[in-house]
Write a protein that holds these residues in place. Structure first.
Motif, PDB file in Angstrom:
ATOM      1  N   ASP A 168       0.813  -1.217   0.000  1.00 48.18           N
ATOM      2  CA  ASP A 168       0.000   0.000   0.000  1.00 48.18           C
ATOM      3  C   ASP A 168       0.849   1.271   0.000  1.00 48.18           C
ATOM      4  O   ASP A 168       0.315   2.372   0.085  1.00 48.18           O
ATOM      5  CB  ASP A 168      -0.956  -0.004   1.197  1.00 48.18           C
ATOM      6  CG  ASP A 168      -0.216  -0.175   2.519  1.00 48.18           C
ATOM      7  OD1 ASP A 168       1.024  -0.354   2.481  1.00 48.18           O
ATOM      8  OD2 ASP A 168      -0.867  -0.141   3.578  1.00 48.18           O
ATOM      9  N   VAL A 169       2.182   1.118  -0.093  1.00 51.94           N
ATOM     10  CA  VAL A 169       3.078   2.284  -0.167  1.00 51.94           C
ATOM     11  C   VAL A 169       4.110   2.049  -1.263  1.00 51.94           C
ATOM     12  O   VAL A 169       4.274   0.926  -1.749  1.00 51.94           O
ATOM     13  CB  VAL A 169       3.819   2.535   1.178  1.00 51.94           C
ATOM     14  CG1 VAL A 169       2.848   2.962   2.262  1.00 51.94           C
ATOM     15  CG2 VAL A 169       4.610   1.300   1.609  1.00 51.94           C
ATOM     16  N   ILE A 170       4.813   3.117  -1.651  1.00 48.19           N
ATOM     17  CA  ILE A 170       5.916   2.972  -2.605  1.00 48.19           C
ATOM     18  C   ILE A 170       6.969   2.060  -1.985  1.00 48.19           C
ATOM     19  O   ILE A 170       7.287   2.166  -0.799  1.00 48.19           O
ATOM     20  CB  ILE A 170       6.551   4.344  -2.928  1.00 48.19           C
ATOM     21  CG1 ILE A 170       5.567   5.233  -3.695  1.00 48.19           C
ATOM     22  CG2 ILE A 170       7.833   4.179  -3.743  1.00 48.19           C
ATOM     23  CD1 ILE A 170       6.091   6.641  -3.974  1.00 48.19           C
ATOM     24  N   THR A 171       7.505   1.145  -2.779  1.00 49.79           N
ATOM     25  CA  THR A 171       8.581   0.280  -2.292  1.00 49.79           C
ATOM     26  C   THR A 171       9.776   0.328  -3.243  1.00 49.79           C
ATOM     27  O   THR A 171       9.617   0.600  -4.435  1.00 49.79           O
ATOM     28  CB  THR A 171       8.125  -1.192  -2.166  1.00 49.79           C
ATOM     29  OG1 THR A 171       7.650  -1.637  -3.447  1.00 49.79           O
ATOM     30  CG2 THR A 171       7.036  -1.354  -1.131  1.00 49.79           C
ATOM     31  N   ALA A 172      10.951   0.086  -2.676  1.00 51.55           N
ATOM     32  CA  ALA A 172      12.168  -0.068  -3.477  1.00 51.55           C
ATOM     33  C   ALA A 172      12.895  -1.291  -2.950  1.00 51.55           C
ATOM     34  O   ALA A 172      13.100  -1.422  -1.746  1.00 51.55           O
ATOM     35  CB  ALA A 172      13.051   1.170  -3.366  1.00 51.55           C
ATOM     36  N   VAL A 173      13.229  -2.207  -3.841  1.00 47.75           N
ATOM     37  CA  VAL A 173      13.989  -3.394  -3.443  1.00 47.75           C
ATOM     38  C   VAL A 173      15.346  -3.353  -4.130  1.00 47.75           C
ATOM     39  O   VAL A 173      15.442  -3.061  -5.323  1.00 47.75           O
ATOM     40  CB  VAL A 173      13.240  -4.709  -3.763  1.00 47.75           C
ATOM     41  CG1 VAL A 173      12.222  -5.023  -2.706  1.00 47.75           C
ATOM     42  CG2 VAL A 173      12.563  -4.653  -5.121  1.00 47.75           C
ATOM     43  N   ILE A 174      16.398  -3.618  -3.359  1.00 48.89           N
ATOM     44  CA  ILE A 174      17.772  -3.527  -3.839  1.00 48.89           C
ATOM     45  C   ILE A 174      18.426  -4.893  -3.709  1.00 48.89           C
ATOM     46  O   ILE A 174      18.382  -5.507  -2.638  1.00 48.89           O
ATOM     47  CB  ILE A 174      18.589  -2.507  -3.009  1.00 48.89           C
ATOM     48  CG1 ILE A 174      17.808  -1.202  -2.842  1.00 48.89           C
ATOM     49  CG2 ILE A 174      19.950  -2.248  -3.626  1.00 48.89           C
ATOM     50  CD1 ILE A 174      18.320  -0.327  -1.725  1.00 48.89           C
ATOM     51  N   SER A 175      19.031  -5.365  -4.787  1.00 46.30           N
ATOM     52  CA  SER A 175      19.711  -6.664  -4.736  1.00 46.30           C
ATOM     53  C   SER A 175      20.781  -6.730  -5.827  1.00 46.30           C
ATOM     54  O   SER A 175      20.561  -6.233  -6.931  1.00 46.30           O
ATOM     55  CB  SER A 175      18.712  -7.790  -4.947  1.00 46.30           C
ATOM     56  OG  SER A 175      19.342  -9.044  -4.938  1.00 46.30           O
ATOM     57  N   PRO A 176      21.935  -7.364  -5.551  1.00 45.54           N
ATOM     58  CA  PRO A 176      22.376  -7.785  -4.224  1.00 45.54           C
ATOM     59  C   PRO A 176      22.991  -6.596  -3.485  1.00 45.54           C
ATOM     60  O   PRO A 176      23.365  -5.596  -4.109  1.00 45.54           O
ATOM     61  CB  PRO A 176      23.437  -8.844  -4.539  1.00 45.54           C
ATOM     62  CG  PRO A 176      24.018  -8.399  -5.850  1.00 45.54           C
ATOM     63  CD  PRO A 176      22.895  -7.737  -6.597  1.00 45.54           C
ATOM     64  N   THR A 177      23.099  -6.678  -2.154  1.00 47.73           N
ATOM     65  CA  THR A 177      23.713  -5.594  -1.378  1.00 47.73           C
ATOM     66  C   THR A 177      24.946  -6.126  -0.644  1.00 47.73           C
ATOM     67  O   THR A 177      25.171  -7.332  -0.577  1.00 47.73           O
ATOM     68  CB  THR A 177      22.727  -5.015  -0.343  1.00 47.73           C
ATOM     69  OG1 THR A 177      22.409  -6.022   0.628  1.00 47.73           O
ATOM     70  CG2 THR A 177      21.446  -4.522  -0.995  1.00 47.73           C
ATOM     71  N   THR A 178      25.721  -5.189  -0.111  1.00 44.23           N
ATOM     72  CA  THR A 178      26.898  -5.546   0.683  1.00 44.23           C
ATOM     73  C   THR A 178      26.812  -4.822   2.018  1.00 44.23           C
ATOM     74  O   THR A 178      26.034  -3.871   2.175  1.00 44.23           O
ATOM     75  CB  THR A 178      28.196  -5.117  -0.016  1.00 44.23           C
ATOM     76  OG1 THR A 178      28.162  -3.692  -0.198  1.00 44.23           O
ATOM     77  CG2 THR A 178      28.352  -5.795  -1.372  1.00 44.23           C
ATOM     78  N   ARG A 179      27.619  -5.255   2.961  1.00 47.94           N
ATOM     79  CA  ARG A 179      27.630  -4.625   4.277  1.00 47.94           C
ATOM     80  C   ARG A 179      27.964  -3.136   4.156  1.00 47.94           C
ATOM     81  O   ARG A 179      27.384  -2.289   4.829  1.00 47.94           O
ATOM     82  CB  ARG A 179      28.661  -5.325   5.161  1.00 47.94           C
ATOM     83  CG  ARG A 179      28.727  -4.766   6.575  1.00 47.94           C
ATOM     84  CD  ARG A 179      29.841  -5.435   7.349  1.00 47.94           C
ATOM     85  NE  ARG A 179      30.093  -4.742   8.600  1.00 47.94           N
ATOM     86  CZ  ARG A 179      31.168  -4.922   9.343  1.00 47.94           C
ATOM     87  NH1 ARG A 179      32.094  -5.758   8.941  1.00 47.94           N
ATOM     88  NH2 ARG A 179      31.336  -4.268  10.469  1.00 47.94           N
ATOM     89  N   GLY A 180      28.917  -2.802   3.248  1.00 47.29           N
ATOM     90  CA  GLY A 180      29.315  -1.407   3.062  1.00 47.29           C
ATOM     91  C   GLY A 180      28.173  -0.537   2.583  1.00 47.29           C
ATOM     92  O   GLY A 180      27.960   0.573   3.077  1.00 47.29           O
ATOM     93  N   LEU A 181      27.395  -1.049   1.605  1.00 45.78           N
ATOM     94  CA  LEU A 181      26.253  -0.302   1.082  1.00 45.78           C
ATOM     95  C   LEU A 181      25.192  -0.123   2.162  1.00 45.78           C
ATOM     96  O   LEU A 181      24.642   0.974   2.340  1.00 45.78           O
ATOM     97  CB  LEU A 181      25.661  -1.033  -0.133  1.00 45.78           C
ATOM     98  CG  LEU A 181      24.396  -0.433  -0.739  1.00 45.78           C
ATOM     99  CD1 LEU A 181      24.663   0.937  -1.330  1.00 45.78           C
ATOM    100  CD2 LEU A 181      23.799  -1.365  -1.796  1.00 45.78           C
ATOM    101  N   ARG A 182      24.927  -1.185   2.909  1.00 45.25           N
ATOM    102  CA  ARG A 182      23.899  -1.109   3.953  1.00 45.25           C
ATOM    103  C   ARG A 182      24.312  -0.132   5.060  1.00 45.25           C
ATOM    104  O   ARG A 182      23.482   0.618   5.578  1.00 45.25           O
ATOM    105  CB  ARG A 182      23.646  -2.511   4.528  1.00 45.25           C
ATOM    106  CG  ARG A 182      23.060  -3.472   3.500  1.00 45.25           C
ATOM    107  CD  ARG A 182      22.591  -4.764   4.151  1.00 45.25           C
ATOM    108  NE  ARG A 182      23.661  -5.542   4.735  1.00 45.25           N
ATOM    109  CZ  ARG A 182      24.336  -6.505   4.115  1.00 45.25           C
ATOM    110  NH1 ARG A 182      24.062  -6.797   2.850  1.00 45.25           N
ATOM    111  NH2 ARG A 182      25.284  -7.192   4.744  1.00 45.25           N
ATOM    112  N   GLU A 183      25.602  -0.152   5.398  1.00 38.31           N
ATOM    113  CA  GLU A 183      26.102   0.766   6.424  1.00 38.31           C
ATOM    114  C   GLU A 183      25.956   2.208   5.962  1.00 38.31           C
ATOM    115  O   GLU A 183      25.548   3.092   6.731  1.00 38.31           O
ATOM    116  CB  GLU A 183      27.581   0.454   6.722  1.00 38.31           C
ATOM    117  CG  GLU A 183      28.098   1.013   8.039  1.00 38.31           C
ATOM    118  CD  GLU A 183      27.400   0.422   9.258  1.00 38.31           C
ATOM    119  OE1 GLU A 183      27.087   1.223  10.176  1.00 38.31           O
ATOM    120  OE2 GLU A 183      27.137  -0.789   9.285  1.00 38.31           O
TER     121      GLU A 183
END
Length: 447
Positions: A168-183
């Motif tokens: 029911d809201v805008i979503t964004a999915v990111i794949s694949p990710t790394t610890r550096g990107l998430r940090e």
């Protein structure tokens, strides 16, 4: 992998249904086969091609009958076919193949890339790209664009409008990710979840609770044992749990884990999934706007060295946007003879090549349903890093109030039937449709 190699078709098909589930992966190639010829898809007249482009730009809804006696003579069918092949791209550099971007270095190496050593030119390209990216997000927010992809050399982001994929809201999915990107995302204040990591933790927690209950029931006490020989997950109160050492006056002689090692143990499961589909990150609601600004300013978004150095990510969209270039998927029909038991029969095929977006796959099947009289099959070649986008990420959400959330979505440029399919909750998990077959106007598929 060579796109022309045959695909191994899984053994177990689905049960026949009138519709197949939404597939949010990007396809690189479709190969349709039928006992009926595909001559209707060949040699479109200039007028038909122009009409198809106009229908796309005006989001004209084409509703064909269940079957057409002479598909080759149906101007309406041929115009609709041209309409279904259109997609929009940025940047547009005709001498470079801009999709896929992950693992594309070999295809780009040796091609002219004048921006790779020119910082001023790189800034111009990125500035232009930022305008296009922002334009797409604004269209998405206004429900005038249903979804779009941002394809970088390391990861892909799929933005979906509110009302699509059961959210029911805008979503964004990111794949694949790394610890550096998430940090880096955390440091920017972007709230996100790691559905697979969290699901794994919950499952392990339930398993350990179940084992503990079983041990208590059996009168066993093994406080130091852990399932599978793994270290137990540290609690948030680990620092406080050593206060008893201080009370005894031996805090300096007994070694206790430092904060860094405790933190590393907490992140152990996160780091293990780096670069894998399970590292998928989900961003929802207003955090997607923060993600937009983060990506625009993220230096690691663009390769600093190698064949893709200085080249902005590829934007793929089903609708027009500022700076976007209209492109069409490449289509060609092939006639062949195949051995069936002791005789040879004519087999007709239609090959579609390019970044086939979810709406195009559905639009093409609707046309083939009519033109091939409800009988055809298709082998689908998936861009593997995008298969994980088929995961249902809103399992806990109640059923959508379609009247309110989906009220403005019909203006997004998709056919109502395609929009209805893409609004459903994904059901394919981390896989994608590899084989699709229609018999008697009912689909079966294998993933």
């Amino acid at each position: 992998k060579d796109l022309h190699l045959p695909v191994a078709v899984p053994e177990v098909p689905s049960s026949p249904r009138r519709e197949f589930p939404a597939d949010w992966s990007i396809k690189t190639r479709l190969l349709f086969t039928s006992s009926q010829p595909f001559t209707w898809a060949e040699h479109l007249k200039a007028q038909e091609e122009a009409q198809g482009f106009a229908q796309h730009c005006r989001a004209t809804e084409t509703n064909l009958p269940q079957s057409i006696q002479e598909p080759k003579l149906s101007t309406e069918l041929r115009c609709a076919f041209q309409q279904s092949l259109v997609y929009w791209l940025h940047p547009s550099l005709p001498w470079l193949q801009l999709f896929p971007r992950i693992g594309a270095d070999r295809k780009i190496v040796g091609k002219a890339t004048p921006w790779s050593q020119d910082e001023a030119l790189q800034q111009v390209l990125m500035s232009d790209w930022s305008v296009s990216f922002t334009s797409l997000y604004n269209l998405l927010k206004a429900k005038l664009c249903p979804y779009f992809y941002v394809c970088t050399y390391q990861f892909t982001v799929l933005f979906r409008a509110a009302g699509l994929a059961g959210s029911d809201v805008i979503t964004a999915v990111i794949s694949p990710t790394t610890r550096g990107l998430r940090e880096a995302m955390r440091n920017e204040g972007i709230e996100f979840s790691l559905p697979f990591v969290e699901e794994s933790r919950t499952r392990k927690q339930k398993n350990s609770e179940g084992n503990l209950e079983a041990e208590v029931a059996n009168g066993l006490e093994e406080p130091n044992s852990t399932e599978g020989g793994e270290e137990p997950a540290p609690s948030d109160d680990e620092e406080e749990s050593f206060s008893w050492l201080e009370e005894m006056g031996v805090q300096d002689t007994v070694k206790k884990p430092d904060t860094i090692s405790t933190k590393l143990r907490k992140e152990k499961h996160e780091v293990q999934v780096d670069h894998r589909p399970e590292s998928l990150a989900l961003v929802k609601g207003t955090n997607t706007f923060t993600l937009l600004n983060f990506l625009i300013n993220c230096k690691s978004l663009v390769a600093a060295a190698g064949p893709q150095a200085g080249l902005p990510p590829t934007l793929l969209s089903p609708v027009a946007f500022r700076g976007g270039t209209m492109q069409t998927l490449k289509a060609r029909s092939i006639n062949a003879r195949a051995r069936v038991q002791l005789a040879y029969e004519d087999v007709f095929s239609l090959e579609i090549v390019g970044p086939v977006l979810p709406h195009s796959l559905h639009s093409l099947t609707m046309l083939l349903r009519t033109a091939q009289r409800g009988v055809f099959s298709a082998v689908l070649y998936t861009h593997e890093p995008t298969a994980v986008f088929n995961t249902n990420l809103d399992k806990a959400n109640p059923a959508l109030k379609k009247e309110t959330v989906c009220k403005d979505l019909p203006m997004c440029g998709l056919h109502p039937m395609t929009l209805d399919q893409l609004s459903q909750c994904p059901t394919l998990g981390k896989s994608s449709i590899r084989f699709l077959e229609m018999k008697d106007y009912a689909y079966t598929w294998r993933s």
